[in-house]
Structures are given as structure tokens and as C-alpha cells.
Motif scaffolding. Sequence first.
Motif, mmCIF file in Angstrom:
data_model
loop_
_atom_site.group_PDB
_atom_site.id
_atom_site.type_symbol
_atom_site.label_atom_id
_atom_site.label_comp_id
_atom_site.label_asym_id
_atom_site.label_seq_id
_atom_site.Cartn_x
_atom_site.Cartn_y
_atom_site.Cartn_z
ATOM 1 N N ASP A 273 0.831 -1.195 0.000
ATOM 2 C CA ASP A 273 0.000 0.000 0.000
ATOM 3 C C ASP A 273 0.873 1.256 0.000
ATOM 4 N N VAL A 274 1.911 1.259 0.827
ATOM 5 C CA VAL A 274 2.809 2.406 0.914
ATOM 6 C C VAL A 274 3.601 2.580 -0.387
ATOM 7 N N ALA A 275 4.072 1.464 -0.966
ATOM 8 C CA ALA A 275 4.839 1.544 -2.220
ATOM 9 C C ALA A 275 4.026 2.227 -3.307
ATOM 10 N N ARG A 276 2.748 1.887 -3.381
ATOM 11 C CA ARG A 276 1.876 2.527 -4.366
ATOM 12 C C ARG A 276 1.648 3.995 -4.035
ATOM 13 N N ALA A 277 1.452 4.293 -2.751
ATOM 14 C CA ALA A 277 1.189 5.668 -2.339
ATOM 15 C C ALA A 277 2.383 6.576 -2.615
ATOM 16 N N VAL A 278 3.589 6.045 -2.424
ATOM 17 C CA VAL A 278 4.796 6.825 -2.693
ATOM 18 C C VAL A 278 4.875 7.191 -4.172
#
Length: 496
Positions: A273-278
Motif C-alpha cells: 500500500d505504501v509503495a503505491r502511495a509513494v
Amino acid sequence: MRAPLFELLTSLYTSQPSSYHVPGHKYGQSLSLLKGTIDEQALQAYQAIMQLDVTELSMTDDLHGPSGVIEEAQQLAAATFGAEQTFFLVGGSTAGNLAMVLAVCDSNDLIIVQRNAHKSVLNGLKLAGARAVFIMPQKEAGSGLDVVPSLEQIEEALIRYPESKAVFLTNPSYYGLSVDLEPYVELVHRYGKMLLVDEAHGAHYGLHERFPRSALQVGADAVVQSTHKTLTALTMGAMLHIQGPRIDRNSLAEALHMVQSSSPSYPIMASLDVARAVIDSTGEQLFERGIAAADDFRRWVTEESAQYELASSLLREGNQLNAHVDPLRVVLRSKTGRQSGFELLKQLESFGCYAEMADIHYVVLLFGMGAESSDMERLKHALMAIAKEAAETADEPLQIIDAAAYSQLVSEPVLFSRRGAAAGVNAIEAVELSEAEGRLAAEAVIPYPPGIPLLYEGERISAGAIAMIQRLVQHGARCQGASDQTMRTITVLRTG
């Protein structure tokens, strides 16, 4: 930056919950019993990971039937990467490859597979009890590195085996070499088949103008990406993207239920989720520093180092295969040919520089998004010291063995089974590898890394395959799947 799953997990922890559920570490609280027995700093780092490690609670959703924050996180990922639907994978691209094969193939079904597919594809074939027609990859003449099979080879296989369910390709390779797959999508779809793509090493493709287009962007039906390899997810974090009407989404979801844990890792899912948000919040800027560092290192090799050369500089002029090189991956070898890639990798490790992988000739260096100039200086210093020592030796240049010499361009169908090529120990025997020519292999031989089978079960062993195995082992390769890790012997089917 919007990361719904990650935000919920951090909010849950900061609310100081009392845990009456699994996992047993209770948000890391149980590790307080270890204080004084291990290093305090290490203990704190370990506990920090556990603070986000929960189970399926009413608000944390369920990976196998998402309807809350996991569903939202997957929908956001689909929008970012250009898919119609995205599945989070907590078992790496391996889980995605297994699921794609199982969703497409029933027992005895036929699928066309690139010969140098990852071993997880073969395991998927075993679980499905399916048959595969293997197609040899093309070899880029200048560097000697493989790319996907030619369009002509794939069309030949589609014509010879019209009953095939799909074509399975691996692009890019472990070495960061790829081709644009749009013509392949058009060809496979023209024959009414699905194109499945193992894009494990290209999770960043299509996200920067310097990167090649992703398989999704050119219309592939199902694509697996290892988000942990070149983006910011935790190890084992990957995604399976699908689009179009050809692949059965219910079958795919059911296959994922079978191959993924019913207790998936929430830290891994949160990292996806964080990888996509970054990516959403930073765009192309995310990759600028890593690209610049890799470019700087390539310039140093080309202009200042007389001992090494880059695979990218060896691409045959004109590049008839139109192969692309991943800007974040540097493939390096000794210019004299007297040092194997395995040797160079070990020598780099003695300087604290750890490469991604090596083969007989090359070392593969993966430059992360956060690569810094100090990392480059350390690497340059190590390579100069290694070159100075190597100059004092007088070893003969390594001979190149062409793997294509021992296999058909388009193979006959091979049936896979969970029980292997032979039913029972009485049907197999171990023989000297040097005397195994013409025998049928009863085990796979998979040099690792990169985990690409050199022999598969049921394949007839050729003199070229024997020579390749012996050469790889001589220079330090480890062969998974083989019962004798020294490869002095190999298990084969008994004759008669």
C-alpha cells in the motif's frame, strides 16, 4: 499521501489495543520477556515491525475476501499501475505465477512457455498436471544475454498446438534486458489466446520516461510484478494485475486462495500500500536519484575503467532485437574474460559490496531508488582493487557455452506432475553426469540465482546440457532441484 491499509494499522496500534487474538507476540509486547538476553537496539527494531502485525479483525479486512481497507488499497494500486483489477501477493511473484498457471490450466491442458521461465512456473504446471511446450529465448548477439522468444517461434507453436490455452513469457530478464511486448500481445490475441507475463523484475516499468513500457501498458492479460524488487515494498510483497475479458477472474481468485496463506502478513500488505502511495505522491521524481547514480557508474566504467565492460555497451550495433536495458540495473563483466562473474561477486563481498547475482561471465548490480554517491565510490574502490589483483594472474579467458545448442527452438509437449517424472523410487537411478547423455532426467536442474531451469524433469539430456552444468558448477553455481549438489551425478529414469 493516501495509504488506507497502512493508515488503519498505525491508527490501531497508537490506540494501544489489548490483544486477545493471534499473533502470539501481541504487537511485540511478548518480546519484553527477552530484555537483557539480546541486544536492546535489535530488540526494538524487531518489535517495531510487530506493531503493525495483526490478524483479520473486523476493521482490518480479509485478503481472501476483501471488502474494506484491503479492497480499497488494491483498487488504488490497480489505478496506479494501469490494471482493471490488482491482487496483493504476500508470497512474492512465485504466488502470482502459480495462480496464473492454475487459473488457466486444468489437468493435461497445454500452455506455451518461454524456456527460461522461473521455477515457480514449472511448479504451477506440476500442481495443475498440465503440459508445456517450451520455446527457446532469443539471444542478443553482442552481450550474449537472453530476451523473449521471437514472434516467429511463438506463432509456429500456436499453429502446431492450437489447443494451447495461453502463452507465458518472462520480460524483463534477471539481467534487466527486455523487449516491447505490444507485437506479442497482438499476435497472441489474434490466435484467441491469453498472454501471461512474469514481469517480476519490472515493477517500476512504465513509471518514468527512461523506463520501458510495462506489459500492462501494451495489453497483456495478466502480469505479475515483484513490488519488493525495485520499489519500496517488503520482501515477498508483490502484485498480480489483470485486464480484459480473457482470463477468468473467479478462477484466479480461487487459485490465490489455494497458494496464499489464510493468515497473510499485514506488514507486507501495508508495504504494498505504501509503495503505491509513494509513487502516486512523488511521480517520476522517485527514481531520479537512482537513475543518476547508475548513469554515473556506467560513465565511470566506460570512460575510466580499463578492466571492466558493461553488457549494455556490448549490445550489437543496430540491435535487431530492439532490446531495452533497465536504467536501474548494471550488468558488468571482466573485459579480459579471465574472471568469472561468480569470482567477481565473491570478491566484491569481501569489500562489503553485495551484488544481486552472478553467472559465469556477468555480475548484476541493482541500483535502488535511494542510491547515493558514497555507495558508488565504495563500489568503484572495490572494483579497482579487485582489478589490480586480477592483473597479476594469467588465467585463460573463459569459454562461452551457448545454452541454445542443447534444446529445440520449439519443444515437444512435456507433461508435468506433482509426483515428478517417475512414479516411485524403483523407476529412477543416479548415474554419472558425464555418462547421462541421451537419458531422461528424473529431476530438474535449476542454477540459483536466477532460478531458471537448465533441465526439467522428463527432458532428454544432451551433451550440451552436460557441458553447461559442469561449467556452471565449476565456477560456483548452486543447482536447486538436483539430489547431488556437486552435480557429479544426476537422477534419471531407468531404461526399459
